[in-house]
Design an enzyme around this catalytic site. Structure first.
Site, PDB file in Angstrom:
ATOM      1  N   LYS A  13      -5.795   7.619   2.198  1.00 14.81           N
ATOM      2  CA  LYS A  13      -5.127   6.737   1.227  1.00 14.81           C
ATOM      3  C   LYS A  13      -5.519   5.264   1.418  1.00 14.81           C
ATOM      4  O   LYS A  13      -5.830   4.578   0.456  1.00 14.81           O
ATOM      5  CB  LYS A  13      -3.591   6.854   1.334  1.00 14.81           C
ATOM      6  CG  LYS A  13      -3.056   8.248   1.072  1.00 14.81           C
ATOM      7  CD  LYS A  13      -1.533   8.279   1.117  1.00 14.81           C
ATOM      8  CE  LYS A  13      -0.924   7.915   2.448  1.00 14.81           C
ATOM      9  NZ  LYS A  13      -1.198   8.855   3.551  1.00 14.81           N
ATOM     10  N   ARG A  88       7.676   8.113   0.050  1.00 12.11           N
ATOM     11  CA  ARG A  88       7.430   9.141   1.053  1.00 12.11           C
ATOM     12  C   ARG A  88       8.541  10.197   1.045  1.00 12.11           C
ATOM     13  O   ARG A  88       8.457  11.179   1.783  1.00 12.11           O
ATOM     14  CB  ARG A  88       7.432   8.434   2.395  1.00 12.11           C
ATOM     15  CG  ARG A  88       6.511   8.956   3.450  1.00 12.11           C
ATOM     16  CD  ARG A  88       5.315   8.255   3.708  1.00 12.11           C
ATOM     17  NE  ARG A  88       4.825   8.321   5.054  1.00 12.11           N
ATOM     18  CZ  ARG A  88       3.962   7.434   5.505  1.00 12.11           C
ATOM     19  NH1 ARG A  88       3.566   6.441   4.744  1.00 12.11           N
ATOM     20  NH2 ARG A  88       3.491   7.557   6.715  1.00 12.11           N
ATOM     21  N   ARG A 127      -9.531   8.278  14.618  1.00 13.42           N
ATOM     22  CA  ARG A 127      -9.360   7.021  13.885  1.00 13.42           C
ATOM     23  C   ARG A 127      -8.992   5.871  14.834  1.00 13.42           C
ATOM     24  O   ARG A 127      -8.228   6.055  15.770  1.00 13.42           O
ATOM     25  CB  ARG A 127      -8.253   7.196  12.837  1.00 13.42           C
ATOM     26  CG  ARG A 127      -8.002   5.939  12.022  1.00 13.42           C
ATOM     27  CD  ARG A 127      -7.411   6.257  10.688  1.00 13.42           C
ATOM     28  NE  ARG A 127      -5.966   6.417  10.737  1.00 13.42           N
ATOM     29  CZ  ARG A 127      -5.224   6.668   9.650  1.00 13.42           C
ATOM     30  NH1 ARG A 127      -5.793   6.809   8.469  1.00 13.42           N
ATOM     31  NH2 ARG A 127      -3.924   6.805   9.759  1.00 13.42           N
ATOM     32  N   ARG A 160      -3.817   3.781  17.260  1.00 12.59           N
ATOM     33  CA  ARG A 160      -2.421   3.426  16.989  1.00 12.59           C
ATOM     34  C   ARG A 160      -1.473   4.201  17.907  1.00 12.59           C
ATOM     35  O   ARG A 160      -1.767   5.322  18.301  1.00 12.59           O
ATOM     36  CB  ARG A 160      -2.087   3.762  15.521  1.00 12.59           C
ATOM     37  CG  ARG A 160      -2.526   2.705  14.556  1.00 12.59           C
ATOM     38  CD  ARG A 160      -2.503   3.136  13.109  1.00 12.59           C
ATOM     39  NE  ARG A 160      -1.376   3.963  12.704  1.00 12.59           N
ATOM     40  CZ  ARG A 160      -1.190   4.380  11.450  1.00 12.59           C
ATOM     41  NH1 ARG A 160      -2.036   4.027  10.499  1.00 12.59           N
ATOM     42  NH2 ARG A 160      -0.171   5.133  11.147  1.00 12.59           N
ATOM     43  N   ARG A 171       4.013  13.700  12.714  1.00  8.46           N
ATOM     44  CA  ARG A 171       3.845  13.068  11.398  1.00  8.46           C
ATOM     45  C   ARG A 171       3.441  14.098  10.345  1.00  8.46           C
ATOM     46  O   ARG A 171       3.874  14.010   9.194  1.00  8.46           O
ATOM     47  CB  ARG A 171       2.795  11.951  11.470  1.00  8.46           C
ATOM     48  CG  ARG A 171       3.337  10.683  12.107  1.00  8.46           C
ATOM     49  CD  ARG A 171       2.242   9.743  12.522  1.00  8.46           C
ATOM     50  NE  ARG A 171       1.528   9.157  11.418  1.00  8.46           N
ATOM     51  CZ  ARG A 171       0.274   8.718  11.477  1.00  8.46           C
ATOM     52  NH1 ARG A 171      -0.418   8.838  12.584  1.00  8.46           N
ATOM     53  NH2 ARG A 171      -0.287   8.179  10.432  1.00  8.46           N
TER      54      ARG A 171
HETATM   55  P1  AMP Z   1       1.400   4.985   7.630  1.00 11.57           P
HETATM   56  O1  AMP Z   1       0.526   3.898   8.123  1.00 11.57           O
HETATM   57  O2  AMP Z   1       1.554   4.985   6.132  1.00 11.57           O
HETATM   58  O3  AMP Z   1       1.016   6.341   8.162  1.00 11.57           O
HETATM   59  O4  AMP Z   1       2.869   4.681   8.189  1.00 11.57           O
HETATM   60  C1  AMP Z   1       3.125   4.596   9.580  1.00 11.57           C
HETATM   61  C2  AMP Z   1       4.597   4.843   9.846  1.00 11.57           C
HETATM   62  O5  AMP Z   1       5.387   3.857   9.177  1.00 11.57           O
HETATM   63  C3  AMP Z   1       5.130   6.172   9.350  1.00 11.57           C
HETATM   64  O6  AMP Z   1       4.880   7.231  10.261  1.00 11.57           O
HETATM   65  C4  AMP Z   1       6.616   5.850   9.220  1.00 11.57           C
HETATM   66  O7  AMP Z   1       7.252   5.783  10.492  1.00 11.57           O
HETATM   67  C5  AMP Z   1       6.595   4.434   8.678  1.00 11.57           C
HETATM   68  N1  AMP Z   1       6.528   4.416   7.186  1.00 11.57           N
HETATM   69  C6  AMP Z   1       5.513   3.930   6.411  1.00 11.57           C
HETATM   70  N2  AMP Z   1       5.803   4.056   5.103  1.00 11.57           N
HETATM   71  C7  AMP Z   1       7.025   4.641   5.048  1.00 11.57           C
HETATM   72  C8  AMP Z   1       7.865   5.047   3.974  1.00 11.57           C
HETATM   73  N3  AMP Z   1       7.509   4.882   2.680  1.00 11.57           N
HETATM   74  N4  AMP Z   1       9.064   5.617   4.275  1.00 11.57           N
HETATM   75  C9  AMP Z   1       9.450   5.774   5.563  1.00 11.57           C
HETATM   76  N5  AMP Z   1       8.706   5.429   6.624  1.00 11.57           N
HETATM   77  C10 AMP Z   1       7.500   4.863   6.376  1.00 11.57           C
END
Ligand code: AMP
Length: 214
Positions: A13, A88, A127, A160, A171
């Site tokens: 994404k 999400r 990554r 990360r 996740r």
């Molecule tokens: P990402 O970089 O999009 O994978 O997001 C990293 C982490 O941020 C996720 O595993 C969640 O803990 C939190 N997070 C990001 N976007 C959301 C969302 N829309 N709703 C809830 N938690 C989020």
């Protein structure tokens, strides 16, 4: 363009969003990036989000909607936006619909990036991310020119906290339980577009075809 990019962690994404922003000046809005910056800066938001993020769980819908309600009203959204990692959950999708209608914004569609779980696991484990600008690398096929140093901003390129094998597996489970139902949700809203995302280039080409961009 005004799109939601839907897909599992590691589906591409972020990379796809960055490539699409070059086409028409739309901006990428990544809730993950916003939260990571807040954690790094030690703000209240960061403190509230940190534990859930580290464990690979979602932060609360209230926290996310508070962020997005403000973010979508900033001036730079006028040229269009790519929502990366939001919504999400079904409650976030329902609230987003209300927010967009309040702001008079219409989405072009929801791009569902499909990638197999094997490919995703491999991508996430390999990554690496710049802690300063968020640029994404891959130790196998796209490493930074100098190990551990971002090509763009010279920030540190690291794995990360939530990309250990344990957090990745959490996740992906959270994605299946809480985010995958959005596919059916947006299908019933008539907004879903299935995109084969074997690579970011393939995905971007398919999205351009959908939007009729050359
Ligand atoms: P990402 O970089 O999009 O994978 O997001 C990293 C982490 O941020 C996720 O595993 C969640 O803990 C939190 N997070 C990001 N976007 C959301 C969302 N829309 N709703 C809830 N938690 C989020």
């Amino acid at each position: 363009m005004r799109l939601i990019l839907l897909g599992a962690p590691g589906a591409g994404k972020g990379t796809v969003a960055k490539m699409l922003t070059d086409l028409d000046g739309s901006i990428q809005i990544s809730t993950g990036d916003i939260l990571r910056s807040a954690v790094k800066a030690g703000t209240d938001l960061g403190k509230q989000a940190e534990a859930a993020m580290k464990a690979g769980e979602l932060v609360s819908d209230e926290l996310i909607m508070g962020i997005m309600e403000e973010r979508l009203q900033e001036n730079d959204c006028a040229a269009g936006f790519l929502l990366d990692g939001f919504p999400r959950t079904i409650p976030q999708a329902v609230d987003l619909k209300g927010l967009l209608s309040k702001l008079g914004i219409k989405l072009d569609g929801v791009m569902n990036l499909n990638v197999s779980r094997d490919v995703i696991l491999d991508r996430l484990i390999t990554r690496r991310t710049c802690v300063d600008c968020g640029e994404i690398y891959n130790v196998k096929n796209n490493p930074p020119a100098k190990e551990g140093v971002c090509n763009k901003c010279v920030g540190a390129v690291v794995q990360r906290d939530d990309e250990t094998e344990e957090a990745i597996s959490k996740r992906l489970d959270v994605f299946e339980e809480q985010t995958a139902p959005l596919v059916g949700h947006y299908e019933s809203e008539g907004l879903l577009v299935d995109i084969e995302a074997t690579s970011s280039v393939v995905a971007v080409d398919a999205i351009k075809r959908f939007l009729k961009i050359d």
